[in-house]
Design a protein around this motif. Structure first.
Motif, PDB file in Angstrom:
ATOM      1  N   VAL A  59       0.863  -1.172   0.000  1.00  0.00           N
ATOM      2  CA  VAL A  59       0.000   0.000   0.000  1.00  0.00           C
ATOM      3  C   VAL A  59       0.906   1.230   0.000  1.00  0.00           C
ATOM      4  O   VAL A  59       1.764   1.377   0.878  1.00  0.00           O
ATOM      5  CB  VAL A  59      -0.931   0.030   1.223  1.00  0.00           C
ATOM      6  CG1 VAL A  59      -1.760   1.315   1.242  1.00  0.00           C
ATOM      7  CG2 VAL A  59      -1.852  -1.195   1.218  1.00  0.00           C
ATOM      8  N   ALA A  60       0.740   2.098  -0.987  1.00  0.00           N
ATOM      9  CA  ALA A  60       1.558   3.296  -1.137  1.00  0.00           C
ATOM     10  C   ALA A  60       0.679   4.526  -0.913  1.00  0.00           C
ATOM     11  O   ALA A  60      -0.333   4.691  -1.588  1.00  0.00           O
ATOM     12  CB  ALA A  60       2.191   3.334  -2.524  1.00  0.00           C
ATOM     13  N   VAL A  61       1.076   5.382   0.012  1.00  0.00           N
ATOM     14  CA  VAL A  61       0.249   6.505   0.436  1.00  0.00           C
ATOM     15  C   VAL A  61       0.958   7.829   0.152  1.00  0.00           C
ATOM     16  O   VAL A  61       2.147   7.983   0.454  1.00  0.00           O
ATOM     17  CB  VAL A  61      -0.049   6.402   1.948  1.00  0.00           C
ATOM     18  CG1 VAL A  61      -0.808   7.631   2.438  1.00  0.00           C
ATOM     19  CG2 VAL A  61      -0.838   5.133   2.250  1.00  0.00           C
ATOM     20  N   ASP A  62       0.233   8.790  -0.416  1.00  0.00           N
ATOM     21  CA  ASP A  62       0.749  10.144  -0.585  1.00  0.00           C
ATOM     22  C   ASP A  62      -0.439  11.083  -0.722  1.00  0.00           C
ATOM     23  O   ASP A  62      -1.575  10.633  -0.896  1.00  0.00           O
ATOM     24  CB  ASP A  62       1.652  10.246  -1.818  1.00  0.00           C
ATOM     25  CG  ASP A  62       2.727  11.317  -1.660  1.00  0.00           C
ATOM     26  OD1 ASP A  62       3.910  10.971  -1.489  1.00  0.00           O
ATOM     27  OD2 ASP A  62       2.388  12.520  -1.682  1.00  0.00           O
ATOM     28  N   SER A  67      -5.069  11.042  10.841  1.00  0.00           N
ATOM     29  CA  SER A  67      -4.836   9.681  11.320  1.00  0.00           C
ATOM     30  C   SER A  67      -4.913   8.685  10.173  1.00  0.00           C
ATOM     31  O   SER A  67      -5.703   8.851   9.233  1.00  0.00           O
ATOM     32  CB  SER A  67      -5.880   9.314  12.379  1.00  0.00           C
ATOM     33  OG  SER A  67      -5.761  10.165  13.499  1.00  0.00           O
ATOM     34  N   LEU A  68      -4.086   7.651  10.242  1.00  0.00           N
ATOM     35  CA  LEU A  68      -4.066   6.642   9.182  1.00  0.00           C
ATOM     36  C   LEU A  68      -5.384   5.873   9.152  1.00  0.00           C
ATOM     37  O   LEU A  68      -5.889   5.470  10.207  1.00  0.00           O
ATOM     38  CB  LEU A  68      -2.911   5.669   9.401  1.00  0.00           C
ATOM     39  CG  LEU A  68      -1.498   6.252   9.291  1.00  0.00           C
ATOM     40  CD1 LEU A  68      -0.467   5.167   9.607  1.00  0.00           C
ATOM     41  CD2 LEU A  68      -1.252   6.826   7.900  1.00  0.00           C
ATOM     42  N   PRO A  69      -5.930   5.644   7.970  1.00  0.00           N
ATOM     43  CA  PRO A  69      -7.131   4.808   7.851  1.00  0.00           C
ATOM     44  C   PRO A  69      -6.817   3.356   8.204  1.00  0.00           C
ATOM     45  O   PRO A  69      -5.662   2.981   8.417  1.00  0.00           O
ATOM     46  CB  PRO A  69      -7.502   4.938   6.360  1.00  0.00           C
ATOM     47  CG  PRO A  69      -6.785   6.153   5.878  1.00  0.00           C
ATOM     48  CD  PRO A  69      -5.530   6.226   6.683  1.00  0.00           C
ATOM     49  N   GLU A  70      -7.853   2.550   8.226  1.00  0.00           N
ATOM     50  CA  GLU A  70      -7.677   1.122   8.507  1.00  0.00           C
ATOM     51  C   GLU A  70      -7.179   0.419   7.251  1.00  0.00           C
ATOM     52  O   GLU A  70      -7.960   0.114   6.341  1.00  0.00           O
ATOM     53  CB  GLU A  70      -9.005   0.514   8.983  1.00  0.00           C
ATOM     54  CG  GLU A  70      -9.414   0.962  10.369  1.00  0.00           C
ATOM     55  CD  GLU A  70      -8.453   0.503  11.448  1.00  0.00           C
ATOM     56  OE1 GLU A  70      -7.922  -0.622  11.322  1.00  0.00           O
ATOM     57  OE2 GLU A  70      -8.223   1.263  12.403  1.00  0.00           O
ATOM     58  N   ILE A  85      -2.836   5.001  -2.688  1.00  0.00           N
ATOM     59  CA  ILE A  85      -3.953   5.628  -1.986  1.00  0.00           C
ATOM     60  C   ILE A  85      -3.621   7.084  -1.654  1.00  0.00           C
ATOM     61  O   ILE A  85      -2.511   7.401  -1.222  1.00  0.00           O
ATOM     62  CB  ILE A  85      -4.263   4.875  -0.673  1.00  0.00           C
ATOM     63  CG1 ILE A  85      -4.760   3.458  -0.986  1.00  0.00           C
ATOM     64  CG2 ILE A  85      -5.295   5.621   0.159  1.00  0.00           C
ATOM     65  CD1 ILE A  85      -5.001   2.622   0.245  1.00  0.00           C
ATOM     66  N   GLU A  86      -4.600   7.957  -1.859  1.00  0.00           N
ATOM     67  CA  GLU A  86      -4.437   9.360  -1.469  1.00  0.00           C
ATOM     68  C   GLU A  86      -4.770   9.526   0.002  1.00  0.00           C
ATOM     69  O   GLU A  86      -5.867   9.161   0.457  1.00  0.00           O
ATOM     70  CB  GLU A  86      -5.354  10.249  -2.309  1.00  0.00           C
ATOM     71  CG  GLU A  86      -5.252  11.727  -1.952  1.00  0.00           C
ATOM     72  CD  GLU A  86      -6.167  12.611  -2.788  1.00  0.00           C
ATOM     73  OE1 GLU A  86      -6.182  13.823  -2.543  1.00  0.00           O
ATOM     74  OE2 GLU A  86      -6.867  12.076  -3.672  1.00  0.00           O
ATOM     75  N   HIS A  87      -3.816  10.054   0.753  1.00  0.00           N
ATOM     76  CA  HIS A  87      -4.057  10.323   2.171  1.00  0.00           C
ATOM     77  C   HIS A  87      -3.029  11.333   2.663  1.00  0.00           C
ATOM     78  O   HIS A  87      -1.841  11.231   2.357  1.00  0.00           O
ATOM     79  CB  HIS A  87      -3.964   9.051   3.019  1.00  0.00           C
ATOM     80  CG  HIS A  87      -4.177   9.308   4.481  1.00  0.00           C
ATOM     81  ND1 HIS A  87      -5.415   9.611   4.992  1.00  0.00           N
ATOM     82  CD2 HIS A  87      -3.311   9.351   5.526  1.00  0.00           C
ATOM     83  CE1 HIS A  87      -5.292   9.814   6.297  1.00  0.00           C
ATOM     84  NE2 HIS A  87      -4.030   9.662   6.640  1.00  0.00           N
ATOM     85  N   ASN A 109       0.999   0.318  16.019  1.00  0.00           N
ATOM     86  CA  ASN A 109      -0.235  -0.459  16.112  1.00  0.00           C
ATOM     87  C   ASN A 109      -0.564  -1.197  14.819  1.00  0.00           C
ATOM     88  O   ASN A 109      -1.247  -2.227  14.847  1.00  0.00           O
ATOM     89  CB  ASN A 109      -1.399   0.457  16.496  1.00  0.00           C
ATOM     90  CG  ASN A 109      -1.275   0.971  17.924  1.00  0.00           C
ATOM     91  OD1 ASN A 109      -0.662   0.322  18.777  1.00  0.00           O
ATOM     92  ND2 ASN A 109      -1.830   2.139  18.188  1.00  0.00           N
ATOM     93  N   LEU A 110      -0.091  -0.692  13.674  1.00  0.00           N
ATOM     94  CA  LEU A 110      -0.360  -1.344  12.387  1.00  0.00           C
ATOM     95  C   LEU A 110       0.621  -2.470  12.068  1.00  0.00           C
ATOM     96  O   LEU A 110       0.373  -3.263  11.157  1.00  0.00           O
ATOM     97  CB  LEU A 110      -0.315  -0.319  11.249  1.00  0.00           C
ATOM     98  CG  LEU A 110      -1.487   0.661  11.131  1.00  0.00           C
ATOM     99  CD1 LEU A 110      -1.236   1.638   9.987  1.00  0.00           C
ATOM    100  CD2 LEU A 110      -2.795  -0.078  10.907  1.00  0.00           C
ATOM    101  N   LEU A 111       1.721  -2.525  12.803  1.00  0.00           N
ATOM    102  CA  LEU A 111       2.718  -3.565  12.530  1.00  0.00           C
ATOM    103  C   LEU A 111       2.324  -4.901  13.151  1.00  0.00           C
ATOM    104  O   LEU A 111       1.813  -4.955  14.275  1.00  0.00           O
ATOM    105  CB  LEU A 111       4.085  -3.154  13.084  1.00  0.00           C
ATOM    106  CG  LEU A 111       4.909  -2.176  12.254  1.00  0.00           C
ATOM    107  CD1 LEU A 111       6.136  -1.732  13.059  1.00  0.00           C
ATOM    108  CD2 LEU A 111       5.340  -2.801  10.926  1.00  0.00           C
ATOM    109  N   GLN A 112       2.596  -5.954  12.421  1.00  0.00           N
ATOM    110  CA  GLN A 112       2.505  -7.291  12.978  1.00  0.00           C
ATOM    111  C   GLN A 112       3.599  -7.470  14.032  1.00  0.00           C
ATOM    112  O   GLN A 112       4.657  -6.840  13.941  1.00  0.00           O
ATOM    113  CB  GLN A 112       2.709  -8.334  11.869  1.00  0.00           C
ATOM    114  CG  GLN A 112       1.580  -8.433  10.873  1.00  0.00           C
ATOM    115  CD  GLN A 112       0.486  -9.373  11.345  1.00  0.00           C
ATOM    116  OE1 GLN A 112       0.417  -9.731  12.511  1.00  0.00           O
ATOM    117  NE2 GLN A 112      -0.369  -9.778  10.429  1.00  0.00           N
TER     118      GLN A 112
END
Length: 210
Positions: free
Chosen positions: A66-69, A98-101, A91-93, A131-134
């Motif tokens: 997932v690539a965010v900018d 705050s990061l989406p799910e 993904i646009e963000h 929190n998003l990391l395994q």
């Protein structure tokens, strides 16, 4: 604080110079060594034109990414780069929010993006990343950091061919030590600055395994 990254001219100017940033490839090489070849999902925050993610995928062809900018110009460049790669979702963000799910990830990376955020947002983003990391996942932040003295900041600007008047007003630089302390307090382990050249630094931490 002015943020110029929604400007196509600013983004395109950066892309034109990105390959010429001194020692950048050294930092990228160390980052590549620290992301296991076995990762299944990668999140790239502030992906730009997808340069770092493309490097990661050379030896991790099938990793789901997932690539965010938030820069329209950067998003267009990233989508063009990965248009034939169904494993990459662009993904646009805006990282100010705050990061989406997105689900969880084995590796979360960022390259010269987080320093545009306020210091409070930097820290809250690091919590979200944790929190998003395994469990056992790695966070690698190849970042533009603050110099400890004005003289060293001026030395860095000269080294990259930028005058003080051309210094990016979007930058909100923070020292390495503060950020490493934050990462440790959040719960990351093996936290360190794994590579550094003047104001370029690679900060890494791992989420403890269960």
């Amino acid at each position: 604080m002015a943020n110029l990254w929604t400007s196509a001219e600013h983004a395109l100017n950066y892309l034109a110079q990105a390959d010429n940033i001194p020692h950048r490839t050294e930092g990228e090489a160390v980052l590549l060594e620290e992301v296991p070849k076995t990762v299944k999902r990668i999140l790239d925050l502030g992906t730009g034109d997808g340069r770092l993610l493309a490097l990661l995928k050379i030896e991790r062809h099938n990793v789901e990414s997932v690539a965010v900018d938030f820069s329209p110009t950067m998003l267009e460049a990233a989508k063009s780069r990965f248009q034939d790669d169904s494993t990459v979702e662009v993904i646009e963000h805006n990282l100010d929010e705050s990061l989406p799910e997105y689900g969880t990830f084995d590796a979360i990376v960022s390259s010269f993006a987080i320093h545009h955020l306020s210091h409070n947002r930097k820290r809250s983003l690091y919590v979200e990343i944790f929190n998003l990391l395994q469990p056992g996942g790695v966070f690698c932040n190849l970042e533009h950091v603050a110099s400890p003295t004005v003289r060293l900041h001026e030395k860095f600007l000269k080294a990259i061919g930028v005058t003080p008047a051309q210094d990016d007003p979007s930058n909100q630089l923070l020292d390495v030590e503060t950020q490493l302390k934050w990462l440790r307090n959040i719960g990351f382990e093996d936290v360190d600055c794994y590579w550094k050249w003047l104001e370029l630094a690679l900060l890494i931490g791992r989420k403890p395994k269960l």
